[in-house]
Design an enzyme around this catalytic site. Structure first.
Site, PDB file in Angstrom:
ATOM      1  N   VAL A   1       0.792  -1.279   0.029  1.00  0.00           N
ATOM      2  CA  VAL A   1      -0.050  -0.014   0.049  1.00  0.00           C
ATOM      3  C   VAL A   1       1.005   1.345   0.018  1.00  0.00           C
ATOM      4  O   VAL A   1       1.695   1.337   0.890  1.00  0.00           O
ATOM      5  CB  VAL A   1      -0.888   0.131   1.301  1.00  0.00           C
ATOM      6  CG1 VAL A   1      -1.860   1.227   1.107  1.00  0.00           C
ATOM      7  CG2 VAL A   1      -1.434  -1.238   1.627  1.00  0.00           C
ATOM      8  N   HIS A   2       0.815   2.095  -1.127  1.00  0.00           N
ATOM      9  CA  HIS A   2       1.767   3.389  -1.022  1.00  0.00           C
ATOM     10  C   HIS A   2       0.933   4.439  -1.659  1.00  0.00           C
ATOM     11  O   HIS A   2       1.356   5.566  -1.640  1.00  0.00           O
ATOM     12  CB  HIS A   2       2.951   3.200  -1.381  1.00  0.00           C
ATOM     13  CG  HIS A   2       3.057   3.221  -3.168  1.00  0.00           C
ATOM     14  ND1 HIS A   2       2.778   1.781  -3.617  1.00  0.00           N
ATOM     15  CD2 HIS A   2       3.408   3.969  -3.898  1.00  0.00           C
ATOM     16  CE1 HIS A   2       2.752   2.110  -4.971  1.00  0.00           C
ATOM     17  NE2 HIS A   2       3.237   3.376  -5.239  1.00  0.00           N
TER      18      HIS A   2
END
Ligand code: UDP
Length: 359
Positions: free
Chosen positions: A206-207
């Protein structure tokens, strides 16, 4: 012929690992300019070492900042470099601020721009990456598209129809690298260091700002993954920018948070996981390359082929229950076999297209 290749972020180093050697093999003097957008050793130096990417000739150390400040600082410094070195073309990758800054600096100096990974669209202008892609495509001279869908987007925007831009379908360089990297890769020792077994964990990343900077989405993702982790460990190599955000939520303690890993360790995880859950562009495709089903934690994807082929399910990450159920129901499933990203020769096709256009 002399080319400046602008890189700055992890996915660009990974693409340069394929393209730079092909440019050199085609007799091009390829000089790498590293803007410093990603500067952490685990996000930058590790990839140059592991993938044998030639040392940058210029390192601009721009670092982080707001979009305007970061892009502006890059623009000024890239312009100085180009003025001093006067390359025959500037090559940019993908959709980061380094891409836009490189393309804009070059085109204002009337140096032709080559865009690798041209034509991707999410049709979501709230994404900084979408703005970077559109701007870069519209000021590039040579647009190198990874997929048939990307070709259609460029065509629909009128690109490649006259002498101001040239469009070529080359395939996806990430497939070239995935093929090269996955041969005879030993995985057991690395999985043991993390404490998971092959086929018995979910790999998550997740970024994207749209998730990490939105408290509702961020909490839904962490809770959804934490529920998955009741049955099967969830391994999440955390981007430095997001690690502290994730850790602020107590549910993150149920996840196996690890430091960002090198490319080959990432391939080890992708080859052996039961499913990938991600908001990354590159990781969606790598799941497919290595035979894992994918749940994409976004409202849409640029890589629509994988949804059509049944490898990828897009789940807008606003509800923990929906995320949990989507992941649970996709484990153990696959999509149709297909080759939407070419045949592993995209790097060579890029070098050929550059030679044909500028030599
Ligand atoms: N990647 C990696 N280590 C990690 C996480 C990702 O090497 O800990 C690699 C991944 O295999 C892929 C690339 O980074 O090749 C994707 O980059 P990222 O998700 O940062 O960017 P995006 O593809 O979304 O632009």
């Amino acid at each position: 012929m002399k080319i400046t290749s602008v890189v700055g972020a992890r996915p660009q180093f990974i693409k340069a690992a394929i393209v730079s050697p092909q440019l050199v093999a085609a007799g091009i003097d390829d000089r790498i300019l590293h803007t410093g957008q990603h500067y952490d050793a685990k996000m930058s130096d590790a990839f140059f070492d592991e993938l044998g990417i030639p040392e940058p000739v210029w390192s601009l150390h721009v670092g982080s900042g707001s979009h305007g400040a970061q892009t502006g600082a890059m623009l000024a410094k890239i312009e100085e470099t180009l003025l001093a070195d006067r390359p025959d073309a500037v090559l940019v990758y993908g959709d980061t601020n380094s891409t836009t800054a490189g393309a804009l600096a070059a085109t204002k100096l009337q140096i032709p721009v080559v865009h690798v990974e041209a034509g991707l669209r999410s049709f979501n202008r709230a994404m900084p990456e979408e703005i970077n892609r559109i701007l870069t495509d519209h000021i590039s001279d040579l647009l190198l598209a990874p997929t048939q869908t990307a070709m259609q987007h460029l065509n629909a925007e009128g690109l490649g129809r006259d002498e101001t831009s040239h469009v070529t379908l080359v395939g996806d360089v990430m497939y070239d690298l995935a093929l090269r990297a996955s041969e005879n890769l030993e995985t057991a020792d690395f999985l043991a260091t993390i404490g998971v077994n092959s086929g018995e964990f979910v790999l998550a990343t997740v970024h994207r700002a749209e998730n990490t900077d939105d408290p509702v989405r961020c909490a839904a993702i962490i809770e959804g993954l934490a529920r998955v982790a009741r049955d099967v460990p969830v391994v999440l190599p955390a981007h430095p920018r997001t690690r502290s955000l994730l850790e602020a939520d107590p549910n993150s303690a149920k996840l196996t948070l690890i430091e960002p890993v090198g490319y080959l360790d990432m391939v080890r995880l992708e080859q052996t996981c039961a499913l990938v859950a991600t908001d990354s562009g590159g990781v969606q495709k790598e799941a497919f390359f290595h035979g894992a089903p994918c749940v994409t934690l976004r409202d849409e994807t640029e890589w629509v082929e994988l949804v059509e082929l049944g490898w990828n399910t897009v789940v807008p990450p606003v509800d923990a229950t929906v995320i949990h159920e989507a992941i649970q129901s996709r484990i153990g499933t696959t999509g149709e076999p297909a080759s939407p990203y070419g045949h592993g020769d995209a790097g060579k096709r890029i070098a050929d297209a550059v030679v044909a256009r500028y030599q």
